[in-house]
Design an enzyme around this catalytic site. Structure first.
Site, short mmCIF file in Angstrom:
data_model
loop_
_atom_site.label_atom_id
_atom_site.label_comp_id
_atom_site.label_asym_id
_atom_site.label_seq_id
_atom_site.Cartn_x
_atom_site.Cartn_y
_atom_site.Cartn_z
N ASP A 103 45.93 56.83 11.92
CA ASP A 103 46.06 56.96 11.04
C ASP A 103 47.07 56.22 10.27
OD1 ASP A 103 45.67 57.14 7.91
OD2 ASP A 103 44.93 59.88 8.11
N GLU A 110 27.91 46.65 -4.92
CA GLU A 110 27.18 47.19 -3.35
C GLU A 110 26.77 46.62 -2.94
OE1 GLU A 110 25.37 51.04 -5.85
OE2 GLU A 110 24.66 49.79 -5.27
N ARG A 159 46.31 51.10 -5.26
CA ARG A 159 46.04 52.11 -4.56
C ARG A 159 44.74 51.97 -3.80
NH1 ARG A 159 48.41 56.91 -4.76
NH2 ARG A 159 49.81 55.73 -6.01
N TYR A 190 29.37 45.12 -10.03
CA TYR A 190 28.69 46.10 -9.31
C TYR A 190 28.85 45.17 -7.91
CZ TYR A 190 27.97 50.54 -9.78
OH TYR A 190 27.87 51.94 -10.36
N LYS A 248 51.14 52.46 0.47
CA LYS A 248 52.44 53.07 0.51
C LYS A 248 53.40 52.00 1.21
CE LYS A 248 50.37 57.33 1.18
NZ LYS A 248 49.92 58.19 2.45
N THR A 308 46.44 53.33 3.95
CA THR A 308 46.43 53.82 2.71
C THR A 308 47.26 52.22 2.53
OG1 THR A 308 48.46 54.10 2.79
CG2 THR A 308 46.85 56.02 1.97
C1 LIG Z 1 48.53 59.37 2.54
C2 LIG Z 1 48.00 59.83 3.73
C3 LIG Z 1 46.77 59.65 3.22
C4 LIG Z 1 45.47 59.72 2.12
O1 LIG Z 1 45.39 58.91 1.12
P1 LIG Z 1 44.78 58.66 0.10
O2 LIG Z 1 45.16 57.75 -0.97
O3 LIG Z 1 45.80 60.03 -1.28
O4 LIG Z 1 43.97 59.25 0.00
C5 LIG Z 1 45.44 59.76 5.00
N1 LIG Z 1 46.34 60.10 6.13
C6 LIG Z 1 47.68 60.02 5.96
C7 LIG Z 1 47.91 60.25 7.53
C8 LIG Z 1 48.62 59.91 4.47
O5 LIG Z 1 49.43 59.85 5.11
#
Ligand SMILES: *Cc1c(COP(=O)(O)O)cnc(C)c1O
Length: 436
Positions: free
Chosen positions: A212, A63, A247, A61, A241, A238
């Protein structure tokens, strides 16, 4: 199939401890090794990133933040998080990073919590046009507790800008609704994003700008896509990707006051204990991304996407917006066969070992569970070492399966050919399988 040696010994360990769980792990591991992964949001991490997640850091933990934890024993966890934060800042060229969000959606939710009050208006692209569910879908917290207004894509058929971001429309929507937050960055958008143009619109309507970059983070980190800095007030992403890490999520900013708000929003606002094993894996992935090889990889991801789009176009498929600038494309199946649906295509391709997802195309007349399109991405195949010649083969296989309308003998033959190619291009850390 030969896996990386640590995965093999982990599998042995789990087999002797819990055979039921081991069967699942083994089957999934073989599935990943022997199929073509074309889901644009997926990738194959390095053995170091993979196995950092299976370590004793999961026991702790922690936090709080480095130097200000709510639990003892955090000395090395502070170092792990500092390493991840420092590398993230270096990678994206910004001043502040929060590496604790458990996922991209969590990172976005934390930004909403930090910047908006319930009922506040924000502007974004709708999910059906390529946006993300965390950008205001009705059933998501972002659409339930806040007020999304959506800007449209450019729909003038025949125009050069067809199916691309219509910046004039973004400005119109923003001047009319005066959102507190303007969001850009998408899940199914194949073109370059003009962050400077977005910032000019945000300034004009009095909004903060959020980028994002979940999908394009790897391209951004290596300069293969323009940076959201210094234009965006906040950047979320994220890490799993194109960035090819574990993840997870990440929040970045150059603004010290905003950085403090985001830290409080992530913890204690949204989350409890950070996933320290994942944060160590993030640090490792960011370290990999800072190396020159990662830039070559990202360039090849884009070159491969172009090659795949070109090959599919030559076979009669329409690529939305006329092509791709990044790692993904949306394929309009109807130009090949008016009756072909995304749902059928996804199912038939899977039976041949080609994994992808059905996806609505802009203004798709079919419902989301059917769709007229496929979203295809090249990050995972490029990690295997595929280059342009293999992309031509992939396009040919896709076409054979779809023209065969799911015929099992066609699918089986394609599948055999795919397994053969997969054996020649093993996953990271895997050795080439010996033929038996
Ligand atoms: C994949 C994605 C997310 C979310 O990611 P998670 O890890 O699945 O919650 C947010 N914004 C965009 C534009 C994405 O493509």
């Amino acid at each position: 199939m030969a896996h990386d040696p640590i995965s093999d010994s982990v599998l042995d360990l789990i087999r002797s401890h819990d055979p039921d769980a081991a069967v699942i792990l083994e089957k999934e591991s073989d599935r990943q090794a022997n199929t073509l992964e074309l889901i644009a949001s997926e990738n194959h991490v390095s053995p170091a990133v993979m196995h950092a997640m299976g370590t004793c850091l999961t026991n702790k933990y922690a936090e709080g933040y480095p130097g200000a934890r709510y639990y003892g024993g955090c000395e090395f966890h502070d170092r792990a998080e500092d390493l991840a934060r420092d590398r993230a800042k270096k990678l994206f060229g910004c001043k502040f990073a929060n590496v604790q969000p458990h996922s991209g959606a969590q990172a976005n939710a934390a930004v909403f919590l930090a910047l908006l009050s319930p009922g506040d208006t924000f502007a974004s692209l709708e999910l059906s046009d390529g946006g993300h569910l965390s950008h205001g879908l009705k059933v998501n917290m972002s659409g339930k507790w806040f007020k999304p207004v959506h800007y449209p894509l450019h729909y003038g058929e025949g125009d050069a800008q067809f199916e691309q971001i219509d910046y004039d429309a973004v400005e119109r929507v923003c001047m009319e609704h005066k959102p507190k937050l303007l969001m850009c960055g998408y899940s199914a958008y194949p073109r370059v994003i003009d962050f400077a143009r977005f910032r000019a619109i945000a300034d004009k309507c009095g909004a903060l700008l959020m980028g994002d970059i979940a999908h394009i983070a790897g391209l951004v980190a290596t300069g293969v896509h323009p940076s959201p800095f210094p234009h965006c007030h906040v950047v979320t992403t994220t890490t799993h990707k194109t960035l090819r890490g574990p993840r997870g999520g990440l929040i970045l900013t150059d603004d010290e006051d905003l950085a403090k708000k985001f830290d409080r929003a992530v913890f204690p606002g949204m989350q409890g204990g950070p996933l320290m094993h994942v944060i160590l894996a993030k640090a490792i992935a960011f370290g990999e991304a800072l190396k020159p090889e990662f830039k070559s990889y990202q360039k090849q991801v884009v070159a491969n996407a172009r090659a795949l789009a070109k090959s599919l176009t030559e076979r009669g498929y329409r690529i939305t917006s006329g092509g791709t600038d990044n790692h993904l494309m949306l394929v309009d199946l109807r130009t090949r066969d008016a009756d072909l649906t995304g749902a059928d295509a996804e199912k038939w391709l899977e039976s041949a070992g080609i994994i992808c997802n059905k996806n609505g195309i802009p203004r798709d007349p079919r419902p989301p569970k059917v769709t007229s399109g496929l979203r295809l991405g090249t990050p995972a195949l490029t990690t295997r070492g595929f280059r342009e010649p293999e992309m031509v083969k992939v396009a040919e296989w896709i076409d054979r399966v779809l023209v065969g309308k799911g015929d099992q003998s066609v699918a089986s033959q394609v599948r055999r050919e795919i397994v053969e190619l997969c054996n020649a291009f093993p996953l990271p850390g895997h050795s080439i399988a010996q033929s038996v």
